[in-house]
Motif scaffolding. Structure first.
Motif, PDB file in Angstrom:
ATOM      1  N   GLY A 109       0.802  -1.214   0.000  1.00  0.00           N
ATOM      2  CA  GLY A 109       0.000   0.000   0.000  1.00  0.00           C
ATOM      3  C   GLY A 109       0.834   1.261   0.000  1.00  0.00           C
ATOM      4  N   PHE A 110       2.177   1.107   0.154  1.00  0.00           N
ATOM      5  CA  PHE A 110       3.038   2.293   0.174  1.00  0.00           C
ATOM      6  C   PHE A 110       4.283   2.076  -0.679  1.00  0.00           C
ATOM      7  CE2 PHE A 110       5.864   5.325   2.665  1.00  0.00           C
ATOM      8  CZ  PHE A 110       5.268   6.463   2.139  1.00  0.00           C
ATOM      9  N   LEU A 111       5.243   1.276  -0.215  1.00  0.00           N
ATOM     10  CA  LEU A 111       6.374   0.940  -1.073  1.00  0.00           C
ATOM     11  C   LEU A 111       5.970  -0.037  -2.157  1.00  0.00           C
ATOM     12  CD1 LEU A 111       9.365   0.551   1.431  1.00  0.00           C
ATOM     13  CD2 LEU A 111       8.882   2.466  -0.099  1.00  0.00           C
ATOM     14  N   ASP A 112       5.183  -1.056  -1.784  1.00  0.00           N
ATOM     15  CA  ASP A 112       4.664  -2.048  -2.740  1.00  0.00           C
ATOM     16  C   ASP A 112       5.780  -2.696  -3.563  1.00  0.00           C
ATOM     17  OD1 ASP A 112       1.899  -2.070  -2.185  1.00  0.00           O
ATOM     18  OD2 ASP A 112       1.628  -0.186  -3.270  1.00  0.00           O
ATOM     19  N   GLU A 113       6.884  -3.027  -2.914  1.00  0.00           N
ATOM     20  CA  GLU A 113       7.982  -3.678  -3.617  1.00  0.00           C
ATOM     21  C   GLU A 113       7.809  -5.190  -3.554  1.00  0.00           C
ATOM     22  OE1 GLU A 113      11.141  -3.954  -5.993  1.00  0.00           O
ATOM     23  OE2 GLU A 113      10.434  -2.010  -5.234  1.00  0.00           O
ATOM     24  N   PRO A 114       7.693  -5.874  -4.724  1.00  0.00           N
ATOM     25  CA  PRO A 114       7.512  -7.336  -4.722  1.00  0.00           C
ATOM     26  C   PRO A 114       8.802  -8.065  -4.330  1.00  0.00           C
ATOM     27  CG  PRO A 114       6.836  -6.335  -6.821  1.00  0.00           C
ATOM     28  CD  PRO A 114       7.653  -5.316  -6.087  1.00  0.00           C
ATOM     29  N   LEU A 115       8.751  -8.810  -3.237  1.00  0.00           N
ATOM     30  CA  LEU A 115       9.908  -9.555  -2.751  1.00  0.00           C
ATOM     31  C   LEU A 115       9.499 -10.982  -2.439  1.00  0.00           C
ATOM     32  CD1 LEU A 115      11.407  -6.916  -0.243  1.00  0.00           C
ATOM     33  CD2 LEU A 115      12.050  -7.273  -2.634  1.00  0.00           C
ATOM     34  N   VAL A 116      10.491 -11.834  -2.215  1.00  0.00           N
ATOM     35  CA  VAL A 116      10.202 -13.217  -1.843  1.00  0.00           C
ATOM     36  C   VAL A 116      11.272 -13.697  -0.865  1.00  0.00           C
ATOM     37  CG1 VAL A 116      11.436 -14.106  -3.881  1.00  0.00           C
ATOM     38  CG2 VAL A 116       9.765 -15.559  -2.691  1.00  0.00           C
ATOM     39  N   LEU A 117      10.835 -14.366   0.201  1.00  0.00           N
ATOM     40  CA  LEU A 117      11.743 -15.037   1.126  1.00  0.00           C
ATOM     41  C   LEU A 117      11.900 -16.481   0.682  1.00  0.00           C
ATOM     42  CD1 LEU A 117      10.591 -13.900   4.696  1.00  0.00           C
ATOM     43  CD2 LEU A 117      12.608 -13.126   3.437  1.00  0.00           C
ATOM     44  N   THR A 118      13.120 -16.985   0.727  1.00  0.00           N
ATOM     45  CA  THR A 118      13.379 -18.383   0.373  1.00  0.00           C
ATOM     46  C   THR A 118      14.339 -18.987   1.394  1.00  0.00           C
ATOM     47  OG1 THR A 118      15.355 -17.987  -0.990  1.00  0.00           O
ATOM     48  CG2 THR A 118      13.207 -17.763  -2.086  1.00  0.00           C
ATOM     49  N   ARG A 119      14.264 -20.299   1.539  1.00  0.00           N
ATOM     50  CA  ARG A 119      15.277 -21.027   2.305  1.00  0.00           C
ATOM     51  C   ARG A 119      15.845 -22.098   1.375  1.00  0.00           C
ATOM     52  NH1 ARG A 119      16.691 -21.750   7.802  1.00  0.00           N
ATOM     53  NH2 ARG A 119      14.892 -20.537   8.524  1.00  0.00           N
ATOM     54  N   ASP A 120      17.130 -22.002   1.092  1.00  0.00           N
ATOM     55  CA  ASP A 120      17.720 -22.893   0.090  1.00  0.00           C
ATOM     56  C   ASP A 120      18.119 -24.241   0.694  1.00  0.00           C
ATOM     57  OD1 ASP A 120      20.213 -22.614   1.343  1.00  0.00           O
ATOM     58  OD2 ASP A 120      20.910 -21.069  -0.048  1.00  0.00           O
ATOM     59  N   ALA A 121      18.683 -25.105  -0.135  1.00  0.00           N
ATOM     60  CA  ALA A 121      19.027 -26.464   0.301  1.00  0.00           C
ATOM     61  C   ALA A 121      20.114 -26.486   1.364  1.00  0.00           C
ATOM     62  CB  ALA A 121      19.466 -27.297  -0.910  1.00  0.00           C
ATOM     63  N   ASP A 122      20.891 -25.404   1.448  1.00  0.00           N
ATOM     64  CA  ASP A 122      21.926 -25.290   2.478  1.00  0.00           C
ATOM     65  C   ASP A 122      21.396 -24.640   3.740  1.00  0.00           C
ATOM     66  OD1 ASP A 122      23.948 -26.465   0.900  1.00  0.00           O
ATOM     67  OD2 ASP A 122      24.272 -24.568  -0.148  1.00  0.00           O
ATOM     68  N   ASP A 123      20.072 -24.472   3.822  1.00  0.00           N
ATOM     69  CA  ASP A 123      19.396 -23.952   5.008  1.00  0.00           C
ATOM     70  C   ASP A 123      19.645 -22.457   5.222  1.00  0.00           C
ATOM     71  OD1 ASP A 123      17.481 -24.685   6.867  1.00  0.00           O
ATOM     72  OD2 ASP A 123      18.916 -24.981   8.471  1.00  0.00           O
ATOM     73  N   ARG A 124      19.976 -21.743   4.150  1.00  0.00           N
ATOM     74  CA  ARG A 124      20.186 -20.306   4.234  1.00  0.00           C
ATOM     75  C   ARG A 124      18.932 -19.575   3.775  1.00  0.00           C
ATOM     76  NH1 ARG A 124      25.476 -20.203   0.548  1.00  0.00           N
ATOM     77  NH2 ARG A 124      23.906 -21.271  -0.717  1.00  0.00           N
ATOM     78  N   VAL A 125      18.588 -18.512   4.494  1.00  0.00           N
ATOM     79  CA  VAL A 125      17.411 -17.723   4.160  1.00  0.00           C
ATOM     80  C   VAL A 125      17.831 -16.532   3.307  1.00  0.00           C
ATOM     81  CG1 VAL A 125      15.484 -16.363   5.075  1.00  0.00           C
ATOM     82  CG2 VAL A 125      16.236 -18.436   6.254  1.00  0.00           C
ATOM     83  N   HIS A 126      17.071 -16.262   2.259  1.00  0.00           N
ATOM     84  CA  HIS A 126      17.359 -15.160   1.347  1.00  0.00           C
ATOM     85  C   HIS A 126      16.124 -14.283   1.183  1.00  0.00           C
ATOM     86  CE1 HIS A 126      21.020 -17.315   0.014  1.00  0.00           C
ATOM     87  NE2 HIS A 126      20.253 -18.392   0.038  1.00  0.00           N
TER      88      HIS A 126
END
Length: 372
Positions: free
Chosen positions: A66-83
């Motif tokens: 509703g303000f910045l409205d920046e499309p982002l995504v959180l992921t956790r990869d096979a090495d257990d790291r969050v991005h």
């Protein structure tokens, strides 16, 4: 409006200073400028680690919807790291991830471009003749992501490091079992406040109004001992418990007895504010978070999030009746919104003893609006 922004000054001496001018809350160009100079350059609470608990989990979201409205995504990869990654395909700007779930890779359904869960480009059909392809520009941009306890914060283009924002809070609350806190959906909700976002923050940043606006909360706190501590990008209000009211254990490591708080004080609540719009309220039962989200010059969404680590202490002391406290705050802030539009009001003055937090907030706003 550039000239107006240059004139957005607040004296560093609170005894002489005047508040932000009324036009700050009413000028559309200033509101839009704050979007880029304040919010796009600040750290925002986006989720807790449960959103991407196991490898392969993905969660798309919009930063400050509703303000910045920046499309982002959180992921956790096979090495257990969050991005935290841009959720916009580097080919033709389609959204890459449409819904939360589990994936081995991220594939854009428009033309089939594929990325790893770390955002790195993996494959693209029909590009065999493209020169200098792929390049780093074909990876999904990574967004700075930091963590306090189980809470995840992201920033598009941070003006300051995460440690500069949170180091005092992290040090003072090192004893807090944040990792054990459980999200309580039944006690979490959104409030729509018909007022400028900064007016809501100003109200939060001073306990001056407590005896006048919050009769219930006032009984739980010792107003005479209530105090404010200022840090470079944060502010702490310490609510000392009134006699006989619920408080943290004053023993070492119990939250009410560390040297910074006078040793042995009975603390009812710690109210932390992180620039510009995040509030972390700490009670003996857990955390309540107030995330202030601008929608329009006179409309703000406040997301109230509850995390509980000691349910047996709920609804006691300063941490009781929070919905009522929120509605009391909403009512007075909306009244101020109507008053700020007055043709006869320009600027106010600060109480040097009770409005240190508001003064600090205004000086940061003036600095960010001028400097970036």
């Amino acid at each position: 409006m550039d000239e107006g922004v240059r004139q957005l000054d607040v004296d560093e001496d609170i005894r002489r200073a005047r508040t932000l001018p009324a036009w700050f809350y009413a000028d559309r160009e200033t509101f839009e400028l704050a979007r880029e100079r304040v919010f796009a350059r600040s750290w925002q609470l986006v989720a807790d680690t449960d959103r991407v608990r196991v490898p392969g989990q993905v969660w798309p979201f919009s930063l400050l919807e509703g303000f910045l409205d920046e499309p982002l995504v959180l992921t956790r990869d096979a090495d257990d790291r969050v991005h935290c990654l841009s959720n916009v395909c580097t080919h033709r700007a389609n959204r890459v991830v449409d819904s939360e779930g589990f994936e081995k890779s991220l594939r854009c359904r428009y033309h089939g471009r594929r990325f790893g869960l770390d955002g790195r480009f993996q494959a693209m059909p029909e590009f065999e003749q493209a020169v200098d392809f792929p390049s780093p520009a074909d990876d999904l941009p990574r967004v700075p992501l930091e963590r306090w306890g189980r809470l995840l914060f992201a920033a598009l283009d941070p003006a300051v490091g995460f440690d500069a924002l949170t180091k005092e809070m992290a040090a003072r609350l090192v004893w807090l079992p944040v990792e054990e806190a459980v999200f309580d959906a039944g006690r979490s909700r959104d409030y729509l406040v018909r007022a400028h976002w900064a007016l809501y923050c100003e109200n939060y940043l001073e306990g001056f109004h407590i005896p006048y606006i919050h009769p219930g909360l006032s009984q739980a706190l010792d107003y005479g001992a209530y105090r404010t501590e200022i840090f470079p990008y944060a502010c702490l209000q310490v609510g000392v418990a009134a006699s006989g009211e619920e408080a943290f254990d004053p023993s070492p490591g119990g939250g009410g007895g560390d040297g910074a708080d006078g040793g042995g004080e009975r603390i009812a609540a710690y109210y932390w504010w992180l620039f510009p719009n995040t509030m972390v309220n700490v009670y003996p039962w857990g955390l309540s978070m107030n995330i202030v989200k601008p929608l329009a010059m006179d409309l703000t969404r406040v997301s109230y999030l509850t995390y509980v680590f000691d349910p047996g202490r709920l609804e006691r002391g300063a941490g009781a009746g929070l919905d009522r406290v929120e509605r009391e705050d909403q009512s007075i802030v909306e009244t101020v919104q109507r008053g700020i539009r007055s043709r006869l009001y320009d600027r106010g003055r600060y109480s040097p003893t009770r409005e240190k937090g508001v003064h600090h907030f205004h000086r940061l706003i003036a600095r960010f609006m001028r400097s970036f």
